[in-house]
Design a protein around this motif. Structure first.
Motif, PDB file in Angstrom:
ATOM      1  N   LYS A  36     -13.517  -2.922  -0.398  1.00 53.11           N
ATOM      2  CA  LYS A  36     -12.834  -3.909  -1.304  1.00 53.11           C
ATOM      3  C   LYS A  36     -12.311  -2.993  -2.510  1.00 53.11           C
ATOM      4  CE  LYS A  36     -15.361  -7.888   0.127  1.00 53.11           C
ATOM      5  NZ  LYS A  36     -16.158  -9.012  -0.050  1.00 53.11           N
ATOM      6  N   ARG A  37     -13.327  -2.371  -3.098  1.00 43.53           N
ATOM      7  CA  ARG A  37     -12.975  -1.682  -4.571  1.00 43.53           C
ATOM      8  C   ARG A  37     -11.870  -0.591  -4.316  1.00 43.53           C
ATOM      9  NH1 ARG A  37     -18.005   0.403  -7.569  1.00 43.53           N
ATOM     10  NH2 ARG A  37     -16.691   1.013  -9.199  1.00 43.53           N
ATOM     11  N   VAL A  38     -11.690   0.199  -3.216  1.00 44.24           N
ATOM     12  CA  VAL A  38     -10.690   0.937  -3.010  1.00 44.24           C
ATOM     13  C   VAL A  38      -9.291   0.385  -2.566  1.00 44.24           C
ATOM     14  CG1 VAL A  38      -9.792   2.798  -1.392  1.00 44.24           C
ATOM     15  CG2 VAL A  38     -12.137   3.000  -2.041  1.00 44.24           C
ATOM     16  N   ALA A  39      -9.403  -0.920  -1.971  1.00 41.12           N
ATOM     17  CA  ALA A  39      -8.180  -1.511  -1.649  1.00 41.12           C
ATOM     18  C   ALA A  39      -7.775  -2.274  -3.158  1.00 41.12           C
ATOM     19  CB  ALA A  39      -8.474  -2.803  -0.837  1.00 41.12           C
ATOM     20  N   ALA A  40      -8.600  -2.537  -3.910  1.00 39.47           N
ATOM     21  CA  ALA A  40      -8.220  -3.009  -5.380  1.00 39.47           C
ATOM     22  C   ALA A  40      -7.431  -2.033  -6.182  1.00 39.47           C
ATOM     23  CB  ALA A  40      -9.408  -3.509  -5.973  1.00 39.47           C
ATOM     24  N   THR A  41      -8.193  -0.657  -5.972  1.00 39.69           N
ATOM     25  CA  THR A  41      -7.510   0.592  -6.681  1.00 39.69           C
ATOM     26  C   THR A  41      -6.218   0.711  -6.343  1.00 39.69           C
ATOM     27  OG1 THR A  41      -9.779   1.250  -7.059  1.00 39.69           O
ATOM     28  CG2 THR A  41      -7.796   2.896  -7.345  1.00 39.69           C
ATOM     29  N   SER A  42      -5.981   0.703  -4.925  1.00 38.65           N
ATOM     30  CA  SER A  42      -4.479   0.862  -4.364  1.00 38.65           C
ATOM     31  C   SER A  42      -3.550  -0.055  -4.849  1.00 38.65           C
ATOM     32  CB  SER A  42      -4.652   0.834  -2.740  1.00 38.65           C
ATOM     33  OG  SER A  42      -3.496   0.986  -2.201  1.00 38.65           O
ATOM     34  N   ARG A  43      -3.945  -1.401  -5.012  1.00 44.02           N
ATOM     35  CA  ARG A  43      -2.999  -2.460  -5.549  1.00 44.02           C
ATOM     36  C   ARG A  43      -2.545  -2.014  -6.973  1.00 44.02           C
ATOM     37  NH1 ARG A  43      -6.499  -5.706  -2.541  1.00 44.02           N
ATOM     38  NH2 ARG A  43      -7.645  -6.282  -4.519  1.00 44.02           N
ATOM     39  N   ALA A  44      -3.562  -1.731  -7.652  1.00 46.21           N
ATOM     40  CA  ALA A  44      -3.313  -1.779  -9.028  1.00 46.21           C
ATOM     41  C   ALA A  44      -2.775  -0.177  -9.388  1.00 46.21           C
ATOM     42  CB  ALA A  44      -4.631  -1.603  -9.800  1.00 46.21           C
ATOM     43  N   MET A  45      -2.869   0.806  -8.576  1.00 42.50           N
ATOM     44  CA  MET A  45      -2.474   2.170  -9.167  1.00 42.50           C
ATOM     45  C   MET A  45      -1.668   2.763  -8.108  1.00 42.50           C
ATOM     46  SD  MET A  45      -6.220   3.740 -10.719  1.00 42.50           S
ATOM     47  CE  MET A  45      -5.298   4.962 -11.477  1.00 42.50           C
ATOM     48  N   VAL A  46      -1.131   2.575  -6.806  1.00 35.37           N
ATOM     49  CA  VAL A  46      -0.437   3.011  -5.851  1.00 35.37           C
ATOM     50  C   VAL A  46       0.903   2.469  -5.539  1.00 35.37           C
ATOM     51  CG1 VAL A  46      -0.401   4.137  -3.421  1.00 35.37           C
ATOM     52  CG2 VAL A  46      -2.553   4.225  -4.883  1.00 35.37           C
ATOM     53  N   GLY A  47       2.125   2.938  -5.660  1.00 34.43           N
ATOM     54  CA  GLY A  47       3.164   2.143  -5.520  1.00 34.43           C
ATOM     55  C   GLY A  47       4.268   2.725  -6.445  1.00 34.43           C
ATOM     56  N   ASP A  49       6.169   1.836  -8.773  1.00 36.46           N
ATOM     57  CA  ASP A  49       5.987   1.482 -10.325  1.00 36.46           C
ATOM     58  C   ASP A  49       4.440   1.783 -10.671  1.00 36.46           C
ATOM     59  OD1 ASP A  49       4.957  -0.523  -9.176  1.00 36.46           O
ATOM     60  OD2 ASP A  49       5.945  -2.151 -10.302  1.00 36.46           O
ATOM     61  N   ARG A  50       3.817   2.496 -10.177  1.00 32.86           N
ATOM     62  CA  ARG A  50       2.269   2.672 -10.437  1.00 32.86           C
ATOM     63  C   ARG A  50       2.059   3.933 -10.831  1.00 32.86           C
ATOM     64  NH1 ARG A  50       0.913  -2.145  -7.496  1.00 32.86           N
ATOM     65  NH2 ARG A  50       2.760  -3.155  -7.653  1.00 32.86           N
ATOM     66  N   LEU A  51       0.913   4.350 -11.096  1.00 32.28           N
ATOM     67  CA  LEU A  51       0.503   5.668 -11.443  1.00 32.28           C
ATOM     68  C   LEU A  51       0.792   7.027 -10.389  1.00 32.28           C
ATOM     69  CD1 LEU A  51      -0.909   7.505 -13.464  1.00 32.28           C
ATOM     70  CD2 LEU A  51      -3.022   7.203 -12.219  1.00 32.28           C
ATOM     71  N   ILE A  52       0.511   6.245  -9.081  1.00 35.29           N
ATOM     72  CA  ILE A  52       0.595   7.236  -7.951  1.00 35.29           C
ATOM     73  C   ILE A  52       1.781   6.703  -7.121  1.00 35.29           C
ATOM     74  CG2 ILE A  52      -0.386   8.096  -6.065  1.00 35.29           C
ATOM     75  CD1 ILE A  52      -2.952   7.944  -7.244  1.00 35.29           C
ATOM     76  N   ASP A  53       2.964   7.326  -7.065  1.00 37.55           N
ATOM     77  CA  ASP A  53       4.200   6.846  -6.027  1.00 37.55           C
ATOM     78  C   ASP A  53       4.054   7.776  -4.995  1.00 37.55           C
ATOM     79  OD1 ASP A  53       6.498   6.512  -4.827  1.00 37.55           O
ATOM     80  OD2 ASP A  53       7.698   6.430  -6.820  1.00 37.55           O
ATOM     81  N   PRO A  54       3.748   7.109  -3.838  1.00 40.79           N
ATOM     82  CA  PRO A  54       3.643   7.879  -2.356  1.00 40.79           C
ATOM     83  C   PRO A  54       4.723   8.799  -2.074  1.00 40.79           C
ATOM     84  CG  PRO A  54       2.771   5.674  -2.166  1.00 40.79           C
ATOM     85  CD  PRO A  54       3.465   5.665  -3.594  1.00 40.79           C
ATOM     86  N   PHE A  72      -8.580   7.348   2.100  1.00 32.42           N
ATOM     87  CA  PHE A  72      -7.077   7.683   2.051  1.00 32.42           C
ATOM     88  C   PHE A  72      -6.258   6.564   2.682  1.00 32.42           C
ATOM     89  CE2 PHE A  72      -3.463   9.385   4.431  1.00 32.42           C
ATOM     90  CZ  PHE A  72      -2.593   9.695   3.341  1.00 32.42           C
ATOM     91  N   GLU A  73      -6.904   6.125   3.917  1.00 31.51           N
ATOM     92  CA  GLU A  73      -6.237   5.051   4.547  1.00 31.51           C
ATOM     93  C   GLU A  73      -6.000   3.669   3.484  1.00 31.51           C
ATOM     94  OE1 GLU A  73      -8.214   4.199   7.876  1.00 31.51           O
ATOM     95  OE2 GLU A  73      -7.653   6.242   8.995  1.00 31.51           O
ATOM     96  N   LEU A  74      -7.023   3.427   2.864  1.00 35.37           N
ATOM     97  CA  LEU A  74      -6.826   2.369   2.139  1.00 35.37           C
ATOM     98  C   LEU A  74      -5.983   2.683   0.802  1.00 35.37           C
ATOM     99  CD1 LEU A  74     -10.693   1.331   2.350  1.00 35.37           C
ATOM    100  CD2 LEU A  74      -8.638  -0.168   3.160  1.00 35.37           C
ATOM    101  N   LEU A  75      -6.043   3.601   0.298  1.00 32.31           N
ATOM    102  CA  LEU A  75      -5.194   4.015  -0.874  1.00 32.31           C
ATOM    103  C   LEU A  75      -3.781   3.997  -0.752  1.00 32.31           C
ATOM    104  CD1 LEU A  75      -7.203   6.616  -2.813  1.00 32.31           C
ATOM    105  CD2 LEU A  75      -6.716   4.362  -3.743  1.00 32.31           C
ATOM    106  N   VAL A  76      -3.423   4.879   0.209  1.00 34.53           N
ATOM    107  CA  VAL A  76      -1.967   5.259   0.664  1.00 34.53           C
ATOM    108  C   VAL A  76      -1.585   5.378   1.954  1.00 34.53           C
ATOM    109  CG1 VAL A  76      -1.683   6.562  -1.871  1.00 34.53           C
ATOM    110  CG2 VAL A  76      -2.354   7.704   0.168  1.00 34.53           C
ATOM    111  N   GLY A  77      -2.470   5.210   2.976  1.00 38.05           N
ATOM    112  CA  GLY A  77      -2.025   5.468   4.334  1.00 38.05           C
ATOM    113  C   GLY A  77      -1.111   4.314   4.680  1.00 38.05           C
ATOM    114  N   HIS A  78      -1.167   3.316   4.281  1.00 42.52           N
ATOM    115  CA  HIS A  78      -0.217   2.187   4.790  1.00 42.52           C
ATOM    116  C   HIS A  78       1.251   2.443   3.948  1.00 42.52           C
ATOM    117  CE1 HIS A  78      -1.765   0.969   0.782  1.00 42.52           C
ATOM    118  NE2 HIS A  78      -0.587   0.220   0.645  1.00 42.52           N
ATOM    119  N   GLU A  79       1.440   3.562   3.165  1.00 44.40           N
ATOM    120  CA  GLU A  79       2.712   3.565   2.309  1.00 44.40           C
ATOM    121  C   GLU A  79       3.583   4.397   3.398  1.00 44.40           C
ATOM    122  OE1 GLU A  79       4.144   2.680  -0.271  1.00 44.40           O
ATOM    123  OE2 GLU A  79       2.446   1.530  -1.218  1.00 44.40           O
TER     124      GLU A  79
END
Length: 234
Positions: A36-47, A49-54, A72-79
Protein backbone atom coordinates in the motif's frame (compact mmCIF):
# COMPACT_ATOMS: atom_id res chain seq x y z
CA UNK A 1 22.00 19.42 -21.28
CA UNK A 2 19.43 18.84 -18.53
CA UNK A 3 21.21 17.47 -15.47
CA UNK A 4 20.38 13.77 -15.11
CA UNK A 5 19.53 12.17 -11.81
CA UNK A 6 19.80 8.75 -10.19
CA UNK A 7 16.82 7.66 -8.12
CA UNK A 8 17.60 5.09 -5.42
CA UNK A 9 14.46 3.28 -4.30
CA UNK A 10 14.45 0.90 -1.38
CA UNK A 11 12.01 -2.00 -1.54
CA UNK A 12 8.82 -1.75 0.48
CA UNK A 13 8.27 -3.10 3.95
CA UNK A 14 8.77 -6.82 4.65
CA UNK A 15 8.30 -8.73 7.90
CA UNK A 16 12.06 -8.58 8.52
CA UNK A 17 12.56 -4.92 7.64
CA UNK A 18 9.78 -4.24 10.14
CA UNK A 19 11.43 -6.36 12.84
CA UNK A 20 14.98 -5.16 12.16
CA UNK A 21 16.34 -8.53 10.98
CA UNK A 22 19.12 -8.44 8.41
CA UNK A 23 17.78 -9.69 5.07
CA UNK A 24 19.91 -10.35 2.04
CA UNK A 25 19.26 -13.61 0.16
CA UNK A 26 16.10 -14.59 2.08
CA UNK A 27 13.36 -13.83 -0.45
CA UNK A 28 10.55 -12.35 1.62
CA UNK A 29 7.46 -10.75 0.04
CA UNK A 30 6.26 -7.26 0.81
CA UNK A 31 3.76 -6.95 3.61
CA UNK A 32 0.25 -5.75 2.77
CA UNK A 33 1.15 -2.41 4.32
CA UNK A 34 4.37 -2.34 2.31
CA UNK A 35 2.44 -2.77 -0.93
CA UNK A 36 0.00 0.00 0.00
CA UNK A 37 2.77 2.43 0.88
CA UNK A 38 4.74 1.83 -2.33
CA UNK A 39 1.55 2.23 -4.38
CA UNK A 40 0.88 5.52 -2.57
CA UNK A 41 4.44 6.68 -3.29
CA UNK A 42 3.92 5.86 -6.96
CA UNK A 43 0.74 7.92 -7.13
CA UNK A 44 2.46 10.89 -5.52
CA UNK A 45 5.87 10.77 -7.18
CA UNK A 46 5.75 8.90 -10.50
CA UNK A 47 4.26 10.40 -13.66
CA UNK A 48 4.96 12.99 -16.31
CA UNK A 49 4.24 15.89 -13.93
CA UNK A 50 5.84 14.26 -10.89
CA UNK A 51 9.34 13.83 -9.49
CA UNK A 52 10.00 10.73 -11.60
CA UNK A 53 8.92 10.73 -15.24
CA UNK A 54 9.14 7.13 -16.55
CA UNK A 55 9.63 8.41 -20.11
CA UNK A 56 12.92 9.94 -19.01
CA UNK A 57 14.33 6.77 -17.44
CA UNK A 58 17.30 5.76 -19.52
CA UNK A 59 17.93 2.59 -17.50
CA UNK A 60 16.54 0.86 -14.42
CA UNK A 61 18.67 -1.50 -12.31
CA UNK A 62 16.61 -3.89 -10.18
CA UNK A 63 17.88 -6.32 -7.56
CA UNK A 64 17.09 -9.99 -8.29
CA UNK A 65 15.22 -10.31 -4.99
CA UNK A 66 11.45 -10.58 -5.40
CA UNK A 67 10.77 -7.80 -2.89
CA UNK A 68 12.71 -5.37 -5.08
CA UNK A 69 11.07 -6.55 -8.30
CA UNK A 70 7.61 -6.19 -6.77
CA UNK A 71 8.50 -2.69 -5.59
CA UNK A 72 9.54 -1.75 -9.12
CA UNK A 73 6.27 -3.10 -10.50
CA UNK A 74 4.27 -1.02 -8.03
CA UNK A 75 6.36 2.12 -8.62
CA UNK A 76 6.77 2.29 -12.39
CA UNK A 77 6.20 -1.14 -13.92
CA UNK A 78 2.72 -0.22 -15.09
CA UNK A 79 4.00 2.85 -16.94
CA UNK A 80 4.05 2.03 -20.63
CA UNK A 81 6.66 4.71 -21.29
CA UNK A 82 9.25 2.71 -19.32
CA UNK A 83 9.70 -0.23 -21.67
CA UNK A 84 11.12 -3.58 -20.56
CA UNK A 85 14.22 -3.04 -22.70
CA UNK A 86 15.33 -0.38 -20.22
CA UNK A 87 15.04 -2.63 -17.16
CA UNK A 88 17.93 -4.85 -16.04
CA UNK A 89 17.88 -7.39 -13.21
CA UNK A 90 21.40 -6.94 -11.88
CA UNK A 91 23.20 -8.95 -9.18
CA UNK A 92 25.48 -5.99 -8.50
CA UNK A 93 22.66 -4.13 -6.73
CA UNK A 94 21.45 -7.00 -4.60
CA UNK A 95 21.66 -6.51 -0.84
CA UNK A 96 24.89 -6.84 1.11
CA UNK A 97 25.45 -10.56 1.71
CA UNK A 98 25.11 -10.91 5.48
CA UNK A 99 26.48 -14.46 5.54
CA UNK A 100 26.24 -15.89 9.07
CA UNK A 101 24.22 -12.87 10.18
CA UNK A 102 21.25 -13.47 7.89
CA UNK A 103 18.01 -13.07 9.82
CA UNK A 104 19.70 -11.66 12.93
CA UNK A 105 19.23 -8.27 14.56
CA UNK A 106 22.22 -6.05 15.33
CA UNK A 107 22.17 -6.87 19.06
CA UNK A 108 22.16 -10.60 18.26
CA UNK A 109 25.09 -10.22 15.88
CA UNK A 110 27.13 -8.39 18.49
CA UNK A 111 26.31 -11.02 21.12
CA UNK A 112 27.31 -13.81 18.69
CA UNK A 113 30.65 -12.15 18.00
CA UNK A 114 31.33 -11.80 21.72
CA UNK A 115 30.59 -15.50 22.20
CA UNK A 116 33.07 -16.31 19.42
CA UNK A 117 35.69 -14.05 20.95
CA UNK A 118 35.94 -11.84 17.87
CA UNK A 119 37.85 -8.76 19.03
CA UNK A 120 38.00 -5.62 16.90
CA UNK A 121 38.29 -2.93 19.57
CA UNK A 122 34.72 -1.78 18.91
CA UNK A 123 31.24 -3.23 18.70
CA UNK A 124 30.32 -4.79 15.37
CA UNK A 125 29.71 -2.23 12.64
CA UNK A 126 28.85 -3.55 9.18
CA UNK A 127 30.45 -0.53 7.51
CA UNK A 128 33.82 -1.40 9.02
CA UNK A 129 33.64 -5.12 9.76
CA UNK A 130 31.47 -6.65 7.08
CA UNK A 131 29.90 -10.04 7.71
CA UNK A 132 31.33 -13.46 8.55
CA UNK A 133 31.01 -15.72 5.50
CA UNK A 134 29.36 -12.80 3.75
CA UNK A 135 30.68 -9.66 2.11
CA UNK A 136 33.25 -7.15 3.26
CA UNK A 137 33.12 -3.37 2.73
CA UNK A 138 35.83 -3.78 0.11
CA UNK A 139 33.77 -6.29 -1.87
CA UNK A 140 30.72 -4.03 -1.72
CA UNK A 141 32.82 -1.10 -2.90
CA UNK A 142 34.11 -3.01 -5.91
CA UNK A 143 30.72 -4.08 -7.20
CA UNK A 144 29.10 -0.70 -6.64
CA UNK A 145 31.95 1.18 -8.28
CA UNK A 146 31.33 -0.90 -11.42
CA UNK A 147 27.71 0.22 -11.53
CA UNK A 148 28.60 3.85 -10.85
CA UNK A 149 31.19 3.89 -13.64
CA UNK A 150 28.58 2.43 -15.98
CA UNK A 151 26.03 5.11 -15.04
CA UNK A 152 28.57 7.91 -15.49
CA UNK A 153 29.32 6.55 -18.96
CA UNK A 154 25.61 6.39 -19.84
CA UNK A 155 25.15 9.98 -18.77
CA UNK A 156 28.28 11.12 -20.60
CA UNK A 157 26.95 9.58 -23.81
CA UNK A 158 23.49 11.14 -23.45
CA UNK A 159 24.16 14.85 -23.10
CA UNK A 160 20.95 16.10 -24.68
CA UNK A 161 18.27 18.62 -23.80
CA UNK A 162 16.00 15.75 -22.74
CA UNK A 163 16.57 14.54 -19.19
CA UNK A 164 17.98 10.98 -19.01
CA UNK A 165 17.57 9.60 -15.51
CA UNK A 166 18.54 6.25 -13.99
CA UNK A 167 16.74 4.33 -11.25
CA UNK A 168 18.01 1.63 -8.89
CA UNK A 169 15.47 -0.46 -6.99
CA UNK A 170 17.27 -2.37 -4.28
CA UNK A 171 17.86 -2.54 -0.51
CA UNK A 172 18.77 -0.47 2.53
CA UNK A 173 22.44 -1.19 3.16
CA UNK A 174 23.43 -1.48 -0.49
CA UNK A 175 21.74 1.81 -1.42
CA UNK A 176 23.25 3.67 1.52
CA UNK A 177 26.62 2.31 0.42
CA UNK A 178 25.85 3.35 -3.15
CA UNK A 179 25.18 6.93 -2.07
CA UNK A 180 28.52 7.08 -0.27
CA UNK A 181 30.42 5.71 -3.25
CA UNK A 182 28.51 8.04 -5.59
CA UNK A 183 30.15 11.00 -3.85
CA UNK A 184 33.46 9.10 -3.67
CA UNK A 185 33.48 8.54 0.06
CA UNK A 186 34.63 5.25 1.65
CA UNK A 187 31.70 3.29 3.02
CA UNK A 188 33.62 2.38 6.19
CA UNK A 189 33.04 5.93 7.40
CA UNK A 190 29.70 4.62 8.72
CA UNK A 191 27.38 6.78 6.62
CA UNK A 192 24.80 8.72 8.61
CA UNK A 193 22.32 8.20 5.78
CA UNK A 194 18.87 6.69 6.22
CA UNK A 195 16.48 5.27 3.64
CA UNK A 196 13.16 3.97 4.91
CA UNK A 197 11.49 0.93 3.41
CA UNK A 198 9.72 2.08 0.26
CA UNK A 199 11.52 5.44 0.20
CA UNK A 200 13.21 7.16 -2.75
CA UNK A 201 16.46 9.12 -2.61
CA UNK A 202 17.94 11.31 -5.35
CA UNK A 203 21.53 11.64 -6.56
CA UNK A 204 22.74 13.91 -9.32
CA UNK A 205 25.68 16.09 -10.43
CA UNK A 206 26.84 19.53 -9.42
CA UNK A 207 27.30 22.22 -12.08
CA UNK A 208 25.70 19.93 -14.65
CA UNK A 209 29.01 18.04 -14.74
CA UNK A 210 29.21 14.23 -14.66
CA UNK A 211 32.62 14.57 -13.02
CA UNK A 212 31.01 16.20 -9.97
CA UNK A 213 28.56 13.65 -8.52
CA UNK A 214 26.46 14.94 -5.65
CA UNK A 215 23.59 14.04 -3.33
CA UNK A 216 20.49 16.02 -4.25
CA UNK A 217 19.03 17.06 -0.91
CA UNK A 218 15.83 18.34 -2.48
CA UNK A 219 14.44 17.59 -5.92
CA UNK A 220 11.67 19.49 -7.70
CA UNK A 221 8.85 17.88 -9.65
CA UNK A 222 9.10 17.99 -13.44
CA UNK A 223 6.77 20.13 -15.53
CA UNK A 224 6.20 18.52 -18.97
CA UNK A 225 7.51 20.41 -21.97
CA UNK A 226 4.85 22.04 -24.13
CA UNK A 227 5.60 19.69 -27.02
CA UNK A 228 5.18 16.51 -24.96
CA UNK A 229 1.99 14.53 -25.43
CA UNK A 230 -0.54 15.06 -22.66
CA UNK A 231 -3.03 12.31 -23.29
CA UNK A 232 -1.33 9.40 -21.55
CA UNK A 233 0.30 8.60 -18.21
CA UNK A 234 -1.07 9.52 -14.84
Amino acid sequence: MTTPRVFIARHGETAWSLSGQHTSFTDLPLTANGEKRVAATSRAMVGKDRLIDPRHLLKVYVSPRLRAQRTFELLVGHEQQCGPERVVIDDRVQEWNYGDYEGLKTAQIRALRREKGIETGHEWDIWQDGCENGESPEEITRRLDEVIAEIHELHSQNQTAVRKDVMIVAHGHILRSFAMRWVRRPINENPALLLEAGAIGVLSYEHNNVDEPAILLGGAFIVPDDDENDDDGK
